[in-house]
Every structure is written in structure tokens, then in C-alpha cells.
Design a protein around this motif. Structure first.
Motif, PDB file in Angstrom:
ATOM      1  N   ARG A  39       0.832  -1.203   0.000  1.00 39.49           N
ATOM      2  CA  ARG A  39       0.000   0.000   0.000  1.00 39.49           C
ATOM      3  C   ARG A  39       0.866   1.251   0.000  1.00 39.49           C
ATOM      4  NH1 ARG A  39      -3.010   3.251  -1.955  1.00 39.49           N
ATOM      5  NH2 ARG A  39      -4.134   4.668  -0.607  1.00 39.49           N
ATOM      6  N   ARG A  40       1.978   1.224   0.733  1.00 41.66           N
ATOM      7  CA  ARG A  40       2.873   2.388   0.771  1.00 41.66           C
ATOM      8  C   ARG A  40       3.498   2.615  -0.602  1.00 41.66           C
ATOM      9  NH1 ARG A  40       8.477   3.820   3.291  1.00 41.66           N
ATOM     10  NH2 ARG A  40       8.200   6.073   3.417  1.00 41.66           N
ATOM     11  N   ALA A  41       3.835   1.539  -1.306  1.00 36.84           N
ATOM     12  CA  ALA A  41       4.378   1.675  -2.666  1.00 36.84           C
ATOM     13  C   ALA A  41       3.367   2.361  -3.579  1.00 36.84           C
ATOM     14  CB  ALA A  41       4.767   0.311  -3.217  1.00 36.84           C
ATOM     15  N   GLN A  42       2.092   2.035  -3.410  1.00 39.46           N
ATOM     16  CA  GLN A  42       1.049   2.684  -4.212  1.00 39.46           C
ATOM     17  C   GLN A  42       0.980   4.182  -3.910  1.00 39.46           C
ATOM     18  OE1 GLN A  42      -2.640   0.615  -3.547  1.00 39.46           O
ATOM     19  NE2 GLN A  42      -1.771  -1.361  -4.115  1.00 39.46           N
ATOM     20  N   VAL A  43       1.038   4.525  -2.629  1.00 41.11           N
ATOM     21  CA  VAL A  43       0.965   5.934  -2.228  1.00 41.11           C
ATOM     22  C   VAL A  43       2.174   6.703  -2.754  1.00 41.11           C
ATOM     23  CG1 VAL A  43       1.019   7.510  -0.234  1.00 41.11           C
ATOM     24  CG2 VAL A  43      -0.470   5.504  -0.212  1.00 41.11           C
ATOM     25  N   LEU A  44       3.365   6.124  -2.627  1.00 45.25           N
ATOM     26  CA  LEU A  44       4.575   6.793  -3.109  1.00 45.25           C
ATOM     27  C   LEU A  44       4.559   6.929  -4.628  1.00 45.25           C
ATOM     28  CD1 LEU A  44       7.196   5.096  -0.768  1.00 45.25           C
ATOM     29  CD2 LEU A  44       6.308   7.436  -0.608  1.00 45.25           C
ATOM     30  N   ALA A  45       4.044   5.915  -5.324  1.00 44.02           N
ATOM     31  CA  ALA A  45       3.937   5.984  -6.783  1.00 44.02           C
ATOM     32  C   ALA A  45       2.971   7.094  -7.200  1.00 44.02           C
ATOM     33  CB  ALA A  45       3.489   4.643  -7.349  1.00 44.02           C
ATOM     34  N   GLU A  46       1.882   7.263  -6.438  1.00 44.48           N
ATOM     35  CA  GLU A  46       0.954   8.367  -6.710  1.00 44.48           C
ATOM     36  C   GLU A  46       1.653   9.712  -6.540  1.00 44.48           C
ATOM     37  OE1 GLU A  46      -2.404   7.899  -4.111  1.00 44.48           O
ATOM     38  OE2 GLU A  46      -2.997   6.005  -5.034  1.00 44.48           O
ATOM     39  N   ASN A  47       2.486   9.817  -5.512  1.00 43.63           N
ATOM     40  CA  ASN A  47       3.234  11.056  -5.308  1.00 43.63           C
ATOM     41  C   ASN A  47       4.153  11.340  -6.492  1.00 43.63           C
ATOM     42  OD1 ASN A  47       2.035  11.353  -2.798  1.00 43.63           O
ATOM     43  ND2 ASN A  47       3.817  10.663  -1.659  1.00 43.63           N
ATOM     44  N   ILE A  48       4.875  10.321  -6.933  1.00 41.56           N
ATOM     45  CA  ILE A  48       5.800  10.486  -8.056  1.00 41.56           C
ATOM     46  C   ILE A  48       5.034  10.866  -9.320  1.00 41.56           C
ATOM     47  CG2 ILE A  48       7.408   9.257  -9.573  1.00 41.56           C
ATOM     48  CD1 ILE A  48       8.285   7.668  -7.024  1.00 41.56           C
ATOM     49  N   ALA A  49       3.912  10.203  -9.549  1.00 46.95           N
ATOM     50  CA  ALA A  49       3.117  10.483 -10.745  1.00 46.95           C
ATOM     51  C   ALA A  49       2.546  11.899 -10.734  1.00 46.95           C
ATOM     52  CB  ALA A  49       1.986   9.471 -10.869  1.00 46.95           C
TER      53      ALA A  49
ATOM     54  N   ALA B 247       4.037  14.604  -9.357  1.00 54.18           N
ATOM     55  CA  ALA B 247       5.094  15.554  -8.995  1.00 54.18           C
ATOM     56  C   ALA B 247       4.910  16.913  -9.668  1.00 54.18           C
ATOM     57  CB  ALA B 247       6.459  14.979  -9.343  1.00 54.18           C
ATOM     58  N   ASP B 248       4.279  16.948 -10.834  1.00 56.70           N
ATOM     59  CA  ASP B 248       4.082  18.206 -11.554  1.00 56.70           C
ATOM     60  C   ASP B 248       2.638  18.695 -11.529  1.00 56.70           C
ATOM     61  OD1 ASP B 248       6.782  18.384 -12.288  1.00 56.70           O
ATOM     62  OD2 ASP B 248       6.459  17.036 -13.988  1.00 56.70           O
ATOM     63  N   THR B 249       1.802  18.068 -10.720  1.00 58.49           N
ATOM     64  CA  THR B 249       0.396  18.457 -10.640  1.00 58.49           C
ATOM     65  C   THR B 249       0.236  19.625  -9.664  1.00 58.49           C
ATOM     66  OG1 THR B 249      -0.279  16.169 -11.048  1.00 58.49           O
ATOM     67  CG2 THR B 249      -1.939  17.651 -10.115  1.00 58.49           C
ATOM     68  N   PRO B 250      -0.222  20.772 -10.158  1.00 63.04           N
ATOM     69  CA  PRO B 250      -0.397  21.918  -9.250  1.00 63.04           C
ATOM     70  C   PRO B 250      -1.368  21.595  -8.120  1.00 63.04           C
ATOM     71  CG  PRO B 250      -0.571  22.601 -11.541  1.00 63.04           C
ATOM     72  CD  PRO B 250      -0.552  21.094 -11.536  1.00 63.04           C
ATOM     73  N   GLY B 251      -0.970  21.968  -6.904  1.00 70.13           N
ATOM     74  CA  GLY B 251      -1.831  21.791  -5.740  1.00 70.13           C
ATOM     75  C   GLY B 251      -1.795  20.409  -5.120  1.00 70.13           C
ATOM     76  N   TYR B 252      -1.064  19.471  -5.724  1.00 70.52           N
ATOM     77  CA  TYR B 252      -1.017  18.115  -5.170  1.00 70.52           C
ATOM     78  C   TYR B 252      -0.162  18.111  -3.905  1.00 70.52           C
ATOM     79  CZ  TYR B 252      -0.550  13.087  -4.736  1.00 70.52           C
ATOM     80  OH  TYR B 252      -0.594  11.810  -4.266  1.00 70.52           O
ATOM     81  N   LYS B 253      -0.657  17.452  -2.870  1.00 72.94           N
ATOM     82  CA  LYS B 253       0.063  17.349  -1.598  1.00 72.94           C
ATOM     83  C   LYS B 253       0.575  15.924  -1.427  1.00 72.94           C
ATOM     84  CE  LYS B 253      -1.109  21.529  -0.577  1.00 72.94           C
ATOM     85  NZ  LYS B 253      -0.212  22.560  -1.005  1.00 72.94           N
ATOM     86  N   ALA B 254       1.863  15.793  -1.135  1.00 72.85           N
ATOM     87  CA  ALA B 254       2.488  14.478  -0.958  1.00 72.85           C
ATOM     88  C   ALA B 254       1.902  13.776   0.256  1.00 72.85           C
ATOM     89  CB  ALA B 254       3.997  14.635  -0.793  1.00 72.85           C
TER      90      ALA B 254
ATOM     91  N   ASP C 168       3.113  26.711  -6.972  1.00 71.17           N
ATOM     92  CA  ASP C 168       1.971  25.989  -7.529  1.00 71.17           C
ATOM     93  C   ASP C 168       1.242  25.152  -6.476  1.00 71.17           C
ATOM     94  OD1 ASP C 168       3.720  23.887  -7.152  1.00 71.17           O
ATOM     95  OD2 ASP C 168       3.662  23.177  -9.215  1.00 71.17           O
ATOM     96  N   GLY C 169       1.724  25.168  -5.231  1.00 69.77           N
ATOM     97  CA  GLY C 169       1.054  24.444  -4.151  1.00 69.77           C
ATOM     98  C   GLY C 169       1.388  22.970  -4.090  1.00 69.77           C
ATOM     99  N   ASN C 170       2.272  22.480  -4.947  1.00 70.87           N
ATOM    100  CA  ASN C 170       2.659  21.069  -4.958  1.00 70.87           C
ATOM    101  C   ASN C 170       3.744  20.850  -3.903  1.00 70.87           C
ATOM    102  OD1 ASN C 170       4.117  18.612  -5.663  1.00 70.87           O
ATOM    103  ND2 ASN C 170       2.876  18.608  -7.508  1.00 70.87           N
TER     104      ASN C 170
END
Length: 133
Positions: free
Chosen positions: A21-31, A33-40, A90-92
Motif C-alpha cells: 500500500r505504501r508503494a502505491q501511495v509513493l507511486a501516486e506522489n511520483i506520478a 510531482a508536476d500536478t499543481p496543488g497536489y500534496k504528498a 503551484d502548491g505542490n
């Protein structure tokens, strides 16, 4: 004599689920990385494992066939990570280097648990089949 898989494998199966599950969350963060407003986000592995231990020690048993089998093992608290770097405008809050390092560390720890489980399964198989083959 019955084999207790919980005693044989310990917390490694649950640890692998948390690491997956943590790998999924980290992969979402990586994916993102350039999305404005995305919070890790991340999962506190130790807290998730402690929660699993407490569920395992105080596990509910079904006393009747019509009772529901309640399992909360797939619910891990994802939390927003405090950013290490200042806002770029950009809030990321994703630090791509940190995410990649965390993903690699998580992957190595997943592989370590997998190797442990494989060796335990091999040992149990040898015990059941008579060993030296």
C-alpha cells in the motif's frame, strides 16, 4: 499437529501488505510531482504495523457461521507529508528525490520480507516432505 501460520510467518504477511500500500501511495506522489496543488502523502509504516499487531493479538473470532468476518487490514492511514522544501508557487509539496528514495527503500524492505517468507515456506515444505530432497 496443526501448523500455525501466524507463528511461522509472524508479522511479515501484514508488513508486506502495508509495504504494498505504501508503494502505491509513493507511486501516486511520483506520478503527481508536476500536478499543481497536489500534496504528498505517506503511510506511517510503524503505526500501521502496530495497529496490525493489536488487531492480531485481540483478533475477533467468529462464534457463529452467519457472523461477518471483519477485516480492517487493508485500511492504512495515509497522511499528508510535511514539505521539506518551500512552496514553488503551484502548491505542490512533492519532492521527487525524496519520493524516489522512499520508494526504493520501501521496495528493498518489501523484498527482504518476501525473502524471509520464501525461506520460511521452504523450511515448512522440507519439514512436511521429509527434508533432504
Amino acid at each position: 499437529m496443526a501448523i500455525s501460520f501466524e507463528k511461522a510467518f509472524g508479522m511479515h504477511p501484514e508488513a508486506m501488505l502495508v509495504r504494498d500500500r505504501r508503494a502505491q501511495v509513493l507511486a501516486e506522489n511520483i506520478a503527481n510531482a508536476d500536478t499543481p496543488g497536489y500534496k504528498a502523502k505517506d503511510i506511517d509504516f510503524q503505526q500501521a504495523l502496530n495497529n496490525a499487531k493489536s488487531r492480531q493479538s485481540g483478533a475477533m473470532s467468529r462464534t457463529h457461521d452467519q457472523h461477518f468476518n471483519i477485516s480492517t487490514s487493508s485500511q492504512y492511514d495515509t497522511k499528508f507529508r510535511n514539505p521539506d522544501q518551500p512552496d514553488t508557487g503551484d502548491g505542490n509539496s512533492v519532492d521527487i528525490h525524496r519520493e524516489r528514495n522512499a520508494f526504493m527503500q520501501n521496495s528493498l524492505e518489501y523484498q527482504a520480507s518476501l525473502s524471509f517468507l520464501n525461506s520460511r515456506i521452504s523450511g515448512l515444505k522440507k519439514a512436511l516432505t521429509g527434508g533432504g530432497q
